[in-house]
Structure formats: structure tokens, C-alpha cells
Design a protein around this motif. Structure first.
Motif, short mmCIF file in Angstrom:
data_model
loop_
_atom_site.label_atom_id
_atom_site.label_comp_id
_atom_site.label_asym_id
_atom_site.label_seq_id
_atom_site.Cartn_x
_atom_site.Cartn_y
_atom_site.Cartn_z
N GLY A 170 7.19 6.20 -4.10
CA GLY A 170 7.21 7.32 -3.23
C GLY A 170 7.78 7.27 -1.83
O GLY A 170 8.16 6.29 -1.60
N SER A 171 7.37 8.03 -0.81
CA SER A 171 7.62 8.22 0.50
C SER A 171 6.53 6.91 1.11
O SER A 171 5.79 6.80 0.63
N PRO A 172 6.97 6.44 2.42
CA PRO A 172 6.11 5.48 2.97
C PRO A 172 4.80 5.92 2.73
O PRO A 172 3.76 5.08 2.97
N GLU A 173 4.74 7.14 3.39
CA GLU A 173 3.21 7.65 3.61
C GLU A 173 2.32 7.71 2.36
O GLU A 173 1.10 7.49 2.09
N THR A 174 3.15 8.43 1.17
CA THR A 174 2.76 8.47 -0.30
C THR A 174 2.28 6.94 -0.75
O THR A 174 1.22 6.74 -0.97
N VAL A 175 2.84 6.10 -0.46
CA VAL A 175 2.83 4.50 -0.85
C VAL A 175 1.44 3.90 -0.24
O VAL A 175 0.71 3.29 -0.74
N ALA A 176 1.54 4.30 1.24
CA ALA A 176 0.72 3.48 2.10
C ALA A 176 -0.59 3.90 1.78
O ALA A 176 -1.76 3.49 1.69
N ARG A 177 -0.83 5.57 1.43
CA ARG A 177 -2.10 6.14 1.00
C ARG A 177 -2.73 5.41 -0.21
O ARG A 177 -3.39 5.17 -0.47
N LYS A 178 -1.56 5.22 -1.23
CA LYS A 178 -2.11 4.71 -2.70
C LYS A 178 -2.54 3.22 -2.43
O LYS A 178 -3.53 2.89 -2.95
N ILE A 179 -1.90 2.63 -1.67
CA ILE A 179 -2.16 1.10 -1.58
C ILE A 179 -3.51 1.16 -0.62
O ILE A 179 -4.51 0.24 -0.96
N ALA A 180 -3.61 1.89 0.37
CA ALA A 180 -5.05 1.92 1.16
C ALA A 180 -6.16 2.29 0.26
O ALA A 180 -7.42 1.51 0.33
N ALA A 181 -5.94 3.13 -0.51
CA ALA A 181 -6.99 3.64 -1.70
C ALA A 181 -7.52 2.58 -2.55
O ALA A 181 -8.58 2.11 -2.84
N THR A 182 -6.31 1.57 -3.15
CA THR A 182 -6.48 0.62 -3.84
C THR A 182 -7.35 -0.56 -3.29
O THR A 182 -8.36 -1.05 -3.91
N LEU A 183 -7.25 -0.63 -1.92
CA LEU A 183 -7.81 -1.74 -1.34
C LEU A 183 -9.28 -1.40 -0.78
O LEU A 183 -9.94 -2.26 -0.58
N ARG A 184 -9.30 0.03 -0.60
CA ARG A 184 -10.65 0.34 -0.59
C ARG A 184 -11.65 0.18 -1.64
O ARG A 184 -12.80 -0.12 -1.79
N THR A 185 -11.02 0.25 -3.01
CA THR A 185 -11.37 0.03 -4.20
C THR A 185 -11.65 -1.52 -4.51
O THR A 185 -12.87 -1.70 -5.20
N LEU A 186 -10.84 -2.07 -4.46
CA LEU A 186 -10.68 -3.65 -4.82
C LEU A 186 -10.90 -4.57 -3.84
O LEU A 186 -10.04 -4.53 -3.08
N PRO A 187 -11.96 -5.31 -3.45
CA PRO A 187 -11.91 -6.18 -2.36
C PRO A 187 -11.16 -7.58 -2.73
O PRO A 187 -11.74 -8.33 -2.80
N VAL A 188 -9.80 -7.28 -2.08
CA VAL A 188 -9.12 -8.38 -2.46
C VAL A 188 -8.34 -8.78 -1.03
O VAL A 188 -8.64 -8.17 0.14
N ASN A 189 -7.76 -9.95 -0.94
CA ASN A 189 -7.07 -10.51 0.12
C ASN A 189 -5.65 -10.31 0.31
O ASN A 189 -5.16 -10.71 1.43
#
Length: 341
Positions: free
Chosen positions: A286-305
């Protein structure tokens, strides 16, 4: 969460020219080196190169490509994504990566895996009936070699070692991960050997992988080993708009998914699968904002490094991938960091 790292991975998929024709392998490999140089300039943390032995992927020797990248970059860490350890020799794997570590001034990482493709087994003379045993024994031997001390080891799938040293040595050791596709046994095995967990999320919502991270933490505690980092890896592409990103990737995704299904006995993709994976699954398109929101949601869900975007996509041009890398590094990553801060 502000300390999360961001990387890029490529399987070395063959890209197309302006007329839609596949580029020759040598050109694809040179383009991958340029991609890594761009990623380094954008301040990304990691660049991973996969190993395959088939016509639709150009890279069969990741370490050679990574060495070329090392000569043209300064800070980005370099690793495989993945090294198919089951059909390789752990001694040679250590030697190649310790050499890469030297030429890159300590930036090499190993990501070992069983591999989701099987072409390397007949190519190098291995029996697929030993699929599990080969990986288990080779991972065990690699874990011993990484200590950089004399190794005494014996197994069923390779010759024994007696007080054997392997060279060159490294200045600070080789960070090592195991690529895992979602098997609980693989998660526990990774914990037992004290390796980092490199979790490939290639389908479905990120939340369904939370139990694997819980299992990884509990297994490390039970084995009494130090907690190791976790990385997640998913496919995607960034373009100026959501519509453009989908248009650029749809046909290639469909063709690759269909081809893999025919080879592995999967059901063919259904109408709407592509859109569902973007909206709630493992495609970060998607667009930068769409991809950023999805990555941020993933990182809130999964405690990864670390989050790695597998940026190469089937049936696209290299300039499209270059633009995706540029948008990912210059816009997506800063937005994700702001969202998580």
C-alpha cells in the motif's frame, strides 16, 4: 518499542524489464547489490538475501552477494534469509560467514533454516527422507562451531570431528538466527540452541503467531538460556497510493501463489485472497501510511526486536522495487517509529 530495528529481505526473485520479460540472472544480482546500497544510505538496520536453486530466483550463493554488498556499504548488517542448512555443510557455512564477517567489519549474521523449497536436496545429493534428521544434526554442529573452540562431534549424516578448529575466527562472534515458519517444535529447538527466532509470517494475521513468541520465551526459561531476539519477516511493497501498490503486485502475487500451489498441492488462490491478505493478513502492500499503520499494529501485537519487509515481488520491474525501498526507508519507518513512540 522505539528500539525496534527495521530491515529488508530479498529471495532474489527475478524481476521484469519494461516489456514484461524476465531479466537475466546476472542483472538481477547486480540490482540486489544496488538495493542494499540504497538501504544502507537510508539508515536501515539489516539486509537479508535468500538462497534458492531454481530459475525464478537468481541467488544460489547469498554469501557471495553479501560480500559484494559489504564492499559498498558502511553500517547495515548483512545476513542470509535463509541459508538452507539441511543441504549444506555447517563447517563451510561457518567459514563463509566468518569470512563475510571479516570483510564487512563485523556485520555478518546467519539465518539458518530448513528452506521451503527442496531443489537443493537432489542437487547436492541429499535424501529427502532425512529432511528432519539433516537439519537437526547440522544445527547441532553449527551451534558447536559458533563457539570457536575445538569441536568434537559425531552424527549420522556427516563425518565426525575430533578436537577440530575451524577458521577464520571472528572478532566478536556471529549472531545466528533460525528461520521458523510456525512449527512449535522448531520454536522450542531454536530456544534450546540459544539462537534468535526469525519468524516468517507469510499468511494470516500477525496475532495468530503470538503463542509462538510466548512459547519461545517459556522454552528459553525452561532451558535456562539467555533470552534471544525475535525478528518477523513478511512480504510487501510500498508505492505512492494503495491502488498503485495493489496494481503493481496483484498479477505477480497470483502467479507465484498459483505456481507454488501446483508444486506443493495447495488449493488454488480464491477470489479475494489477495485483498484479504493485505487488509488483515501478511501482505504489507500500500501507500507509506497504510504500510506504516499495518507494521505498527503488528509490532504492538508481537513483542519483537526487528521487522523485515521482504521487498522483492514477482513480475515487477526493478525500478518499482527501488522506489518501494526508498519509500520504506524514508517514510514508512519514521512513521512507524512515531506511531510507536
Amino acid at each position: 518499542m522505539t528500539d525496534i530495528e527495521f530491515g529488508l529481505d530479498t529471495f532474489g526473485g527475478v524481476t521484469n524489464d519494461a516489456q514484461g520479460r524476465p531479466l537475466p540472472h546476472p542483472e538481477v544480482i547486480r540490482d540486489i547489490v544496488d538495493d542494499a546500497v540504497l538501504a544502507d544510505g537510508l539508515g536501515l538496520d539489516f539486509f537479508g538475501v535468500g538462497e534458492h536453486h531454481r530459475s525464478d530466483f537468481a541467488v544460489s550463493s547469498p554469501e557471495m552477494v553479501l560480500a559484494a554488498i559489504a564492499s559498498r556499504t558502511e553500517r547495515i548488517r548483512l545476513g542470509s534469509a535463509v541459508t538452507v542448512l539441511s543441504s549444506d555443510d555447517p563447517v563451510r557455512v561457518f567459514e563463509r560467514f566468518s569470512t563475510l564477517d571479516a570483510v564487512s567489519n563485523g556485520r555478518a549474521e546467519i539465518v539458518a533454516g530448513r528452506g521451503s523449497f527442496i531443489e537443493s536436496f537432489p542437487l547436492f545429493g541429499f535424501d529427502l527422507r532425512q529432511y528432519e534428521e539433516l537439519f537437526e544434526e547440522r544445527l547441532d554442529l553449527l551451534s558447536q562451531l559458533l563457539k570457536e573452540q575445538p569441536v568434537t562431534w559425531q552424527g549420522n549424516t556427516r563425518s565426525a570431528l575430533t578436537e577440530q578448529r575451524v577458521f577464520p575466527t571472528t572478532a566478536g562472534g556471529l549472531p545466528t538466527w533460525v528461520g521458523v515458519g510456525g512449527s512449535p517444535d522448531s520454536v522450542v529447538r531454536t530456544a534450546r540452541y540459544g539462537f534468535g527466532l526469525f519468524l516468517a509470517i507469510i499468511g494470516g494475521p500477525a496475532a495468530r503467531f503470538s503463542p509462538y513468541l510466548d512459547l519461545f520465551g517459556r522454552a528459553q526459561d525452561q532451558f535456562g538460556v539467555e533470552h534471544q531476539p525475535v525478528a518477523v519477516h513478511s512480504s510487501g511493497l510500498v508505492a505512492e497510493t494503495d491502488e498503485k501498490a495493489r496494481e503493481l503486485t496483484h498479477d505477480g502475487w497470483l502467479a507465484m501463489r498459483t505456481r507454488m500451489g501446483q508444486e506443493r498441492g495447495w488449493a488454488p488462490p480464491s477470489v479475494g485472497d489477495f485483498e484479504r491478505e493485505i487488509e488483515g493478513g501478511a501482505l504489507y502492500i500500500g501507500s507509506p501510511e497504510t504500510v506504516a499503520r499495518k507494521i505498527a499494529a503488528t509490532l504492538r501485537t508481537l513483542p519483537v526486536n526487528r521487522f523485515d519487509l521482504k521487498y522483492d515481488q514477482s513480475m515487477v520491474r526493478h525500478d518499482v522495487l527501488s522506489r518501494s525501498i526508498e519509500l520504506y526507508g524514508s517514510q514508512v519507518v519514521p512513521m512507524v517509529k512515531d506511531m510507536l513512540a
